[in-house]
Design an enzyme around this catalytic site. Sequence first.
Site, short mmCIF file in Angstrom:
data_model
loop_
_atom_site.label_atom_id
_atom_site.label_comp_id
_atom_site.label_asym_id
_atom_site.label_seq_id
_atom_site.Cartn_x
_atom_site.Cartn_y
_atom_site.Cartn_z
N ARG A 60 0.84 -1.20 0.00
CA ARG A 60 0.00 0.00 0.00
C ARG A 60 0.88 1.25 0.00
O ARG A 60 2.04 1.23 0.39
CB ARG A 60 -0.91 0.03 1.22
N ASN A 62 1.95 5.02 1.34
CA ASN A 62 2.06 5.64 2.65
C ASN A 62 2.23 7.15 2.48
O ASN A 62 1.42 7.78 1.83
CB ASN A 62 3.21 5.00 3.45
N ASN A 110 8.48 7.09 4.42
CA ASN A 110 7.85 8.21 5.12
C ASN A 110 8.56 9.52 4.77
O ASN A 110 9.71 9.54 4.34
CB ASN A 110 7.90 8.01 6.64
N ASP A 160 9.83 9.52 11.37
CA ASP A 160 8.56 9.44 10.64
C ASP A 160 8.45 10.63 9.69
O ASP A 160 9.38 10.89 8.93
CB ASP A 160 7.40 9.36 11.64
#
Length: 265
Positions: A60, A62, A110, A160
């Site tokens: 998927r 992100n 990220n 992140d």
Amino acid sequence: MTTILTRGDSWPVKQNITSIGFTTNNKLVGTLYDGFYALDIINDSHTKIAAPNIDYTTIRFNDGAVDTHGQYWSGTMHTDDPMNNALGALYRFDEAGKSSLQDEDYHCTNGPCFTSDGRFMYHTDTLIRQKVYRCELGKDGNLISRSTFIHFDKEATYPDGMCLDKDENLWVALWGGWGVNQYTPDGTLLQHIKLPVAQVTKCIFGGENLDTLYITTASEYLSDEDKVKQPLAGCLFSYKTNTQGKAENLYKSPFLNSDHNKGDK
């Protein structure tokens, strides 16, 4: 001093939005789990622009962001077990929505953000490697190379989402790290902004003078005991800085006309 933000509008959506950006036509684009979309969050409609040919039952999209060329970058990750599967990749979507593979071998992509001159992109592999990469970009905007900018070797502290300020200092949200770190362009730690929650996910500058850092956090994966200890987990925070951010880049989207965002497709 950090502040908890408790007021604001919200719009329910049928699918998880994993990243979002603005366009030159004052519309929204971003990624859902299975591709790159034009978004109308008020009417809860979304139209798929592009989707690379990958297996979306296990992979998927992100995080993502717009570069200085006005094109959209987003990375992928394994849906269920990214810790043990380095199947993530990094894609770039041009103004026509066509995707190009730019990099591979990520556990959890990220935080893409771009220097003002467009020469470099910062990007993370959050899990396992715990690295922030500094990626050199060519004049055409494509990725040339990547090198490690920061390696977080402390257990349970993962880089992140990220953003840059006007001086090209990098602000990194720390999943498991209880805050946000600010680094100079040479990687020197300037400060740590302490938050009362562990899972810090993203930061971005905003406000009238672009001097307020808005910080998102998460409560997902916390134990019941940790949720009691961190009642503010999942809240949005703001932090008044002594610097300013930069206006966000806008996705160039001449093909997104007024009829493009009607209905789910």
